[in-house]
Design a protein around this motif. Structure first.
Motif, PDB file in Angstrom:
ATOM      1  N   LYS A 166       0.832  -1.202   0.000  1.00 43.91           N
ATOM      2  CA  LYS A 166       0.000   0.000   0.000  1.00 43.91           C
ATOM      3  C   LYS A 166       0.868   1.255   0.000  1.00 43.91           C
ATOM      4  O   LYS A 166       0.578   2.234  -0.705  1.00 43.91           O
ATOM      5  CB  LYS A 166      -0.927  -0.011   1.215  1.00 43.91           C
ATOM      6  CG  LYS A 166      -1.934   1.130   1.236  1.00 43.91           C
ATOM      7  CD  LYS A 166      -2.861   1.005   2.431  1.00 43.91           C
ATOM      8  CE  LYS A 166      -3.879   2.144   2.453  1.00 43.91           C
ATOM      9  NZ  LYS A 166      -4.794   2.044   3.625  1.00 43.91           N
ATOM     10  N   GLU A 167       1.953   1.222   0.781  1.00 42.65           N
ATOM     11  CA  GLU A 167       2.860   2.368   0.840  1.00 42.65           C
ATOM     12  C   GLU A 167       3.561   2.585  -0.497  1.00 42.65           C
ATOM     13  O   GLU A 167       3.780   3.724  -0.912  1.00 42.65           O
ATOM     14  CB  GLU A 167       3.882   2.156   1.955  1.00 42.65           C
ATOM     15  CG  GLU A 167       3.287   2.293   3.352  1.00 42.65           C
ATOM     16  CD  GLU A 167       4.313   1.999   4.438  1.00 42.65           C
ATOM     17  OE1 GLU A 167       5.423   1.517   4.078  1.00 42.65           O
ATOM     18  OE2 GLU A 167       4.017   2.241   5.624  1.00 42.65           O
ATOM     19  N   GLN A 170       1.063   4.235  -2.784  1.00 43.95           N
ATOM     20  CA  GLN A 170       0.904   5.638  -2.391  1.00 43.95           C
ATOM     21  C   GLN A 170       2.123   6.464  -2.762  1.00 43.95           C
ATOM     22  O   GLN A 170       1.999   7.600  -3.241  1.00 43.95           O
ATOM     23  CB  GLN A 170       0.641   5.728  -0.893  1.00 43.95           C
ATOM     24  CG  GLN A 170      -0.740   5.235  -0.475  1.00 43.95           C
ATOM     25  CD  GLN A 170      -0.948   5.320   1.025  1.00 43.95           C
ATOM     26  OE1 GLN A 170       0.001   5.441   1.806  1.00 43.95           O
ATOM     27  NE2 GLN A 170      -2.203   5.241   1.444  1.00 43.95           N
ATOM     28  N   ASN A 171       3.325   5.900  -2.574  1.00 43.43           N
ATOM     29  CA  ASN A 171       4.549   6.621  -2.924  1.00 43.43           C
ATOM     30  C   ASN A 171       4.635   6.877  -4.424  1.00 43.43           C
ATOM     31  O   ASN A 171       5.073   7.949  -4.860  1.00 43.43           O
ATOM     32  CB  ASN A 171       5.780   5.834  -2.455  1.00 43.43           C
ATOM     33  CG  ASN A 171       5.905   5.826  -0.943  1.00 43.43           C
ATOM     34  OD1 ASN A 171       5.389   6.719  -0.270  1.00 43.43           O
ATOM     35  ND2 ASN A 171       6.589   4.835  -0.417  1.00 43.43           N
ATOM     36  N   GLU A 173       2.051   7.135  -6.479  1.00 42.06           N
ATOM     37  CA  GLU A 173       1.056   8.172  -6.787  1.00 42.06           C
ATOM     38  C   GLU A 173       1.571   9.549  -6.375  1.00 42.06           C
ATOM     39  O   GLU A 173       1.425  10.522  -7.123  1.00 42.06           O
ATOM     40  CB  GLU A 173      -0.262   7.860  -6.074  1.00 42.06           C
ATOM     41  CG  GLU A 173      -0.976   6.633  -6.617  1.00 42.06           C
ATOM     42  CD  GLU A 173      -2.227   6.303  -5.836  1.00 42.06           C
ATOM     43  OE1 GLU A 173      -2.420   6.924  -4.753  1.00 42.06           O
ATOM     44  OE2 GLU A 173      -3.011   5.453  -6.284  1.00 42.06           O
ATOM     45  N   ASN A 174       2.181   9.625  -5.207  1.00 40.96           N
ATOM     46  CA  ASN A 174       2.726  10.906  -4.737  1.00 40.96           C
ATOM     47  C   ASN A 174       3.844  11.392  -5.643  1.00 40.96           C
ATOM     48  O   ASN A 174       3.981  12.597  -5.892  1.00 40.96           O
ATOM     49  CB  ASN A 174       3.241  10.762  -3.299  1.00 40.96           C
ATOM     50  CG  ASN A 174       2.116  10.527  -2.300  1.00 40.96           C
ATOM     51  OD1 ASN A 174       0.969  10.891  -2.561  1.00 40.96           O
ATOM     52  ND2 ASN A 174       2.441   9.924  -1.170  1.00 40.96           N
TER      53      ASN A 174
END
Length: 213
Positions: A166-167, A170-171, A173-174
């Motif tokens: 998940k991280e 998210q990373n 996407e960021n």
């Protein structure tokens, strides 16, 4: 001579040796008793002070006989039965017809599974994952400590892997948003006027078309 001897011997066995014949269970009686047996209810409560259970059996009739296999006891009553000091595991109750043409016929068997108190529920390994089956207060398994810890460790590892994935998403996407933002800041003096010009052109064309209608 031998034939006569055999004939008289067989006649003697039939006439003089007592024997029993079992009466056939009447269908309507069987259905009635079966319904009574199915209507019997079982429940249990945990006694924290004694660390055991009390089993309660209700809706009993004297037409039925309850045989408690775990304790080799029999009950014939129409009153509530309370079995104290019962321990975790499966308890078996066989319910028979008690009288009439269906006497001794097995009507049904009821099983009560008393759960095991999980001795590892308060362990530090279970902090944060109290809802996991091996961390709940009650469990239907009675495994040893090594297996409990193995299951809990595997579950925690699975949660960590999911968290890492998940991280990573998210990373990524960021990182994409960061790249777009940086490029916009770098070239906003070109992008912004171009976007305004395109928007104005689209509005002009739309108005032009509407005026021609």
């Amino acid at each position: 001579m031998k034939r006569r001897f055999c004939f008289f011997l067989l006649l003697f066995l039939i006439v003089f040796i007592p024997h029993k014949t079992k009466a056939l269970c009447d269908d309507s009686e069987y259905i009635r008793l079966s319904k009574l047996a199915q209507n019997i209810k079982t429940a249990y409560v945990y006694n924290s002070k004694k660390d055991n259970f009390t089993i309660t059996i209700t809706n009993l009739k004297k037409d039925l006989r309850i045989e408690y296999l775990n304790d080799s006891k029999k009950y014939i009553t129409d009153k509530e039965i309370n079995i104290y000091n019962s321990y975790s595991g499966t308890h078996t109750f066989m319910i028979y017809a008690n009288s009439g043409s269906c006497a001794n016929e097995l009507m049904t068997t009821k099983y009560i599974k008393l759960p095991f108190l999980n001795p590892y529920a308060d362990d530090d390994m279970c902090k944060g994952i109290e809802n996991y089956v091996y961390c709940q207060k009650w469990s239907n398994v009675n495994d040893n400590k090594e297996l409990y810890y193995k299951k809990i460790f595997e579950y925690r590892k699975e949660l960590e892997n999911k968290k890492e994935k998940k991280e990573i998403v998210q990373n990524n996407e960021n990182a994409v948003f960061k790249f777009i933002r940086e490029k916009y800041v770098e070239y906003y003096h070109i992008i912004l006027p171009s976007a305004i010009s395109i928007l104005c052109l689209a509005i002009y064309i739309k108005n032009k078309k509407e005026s021609l209608v």
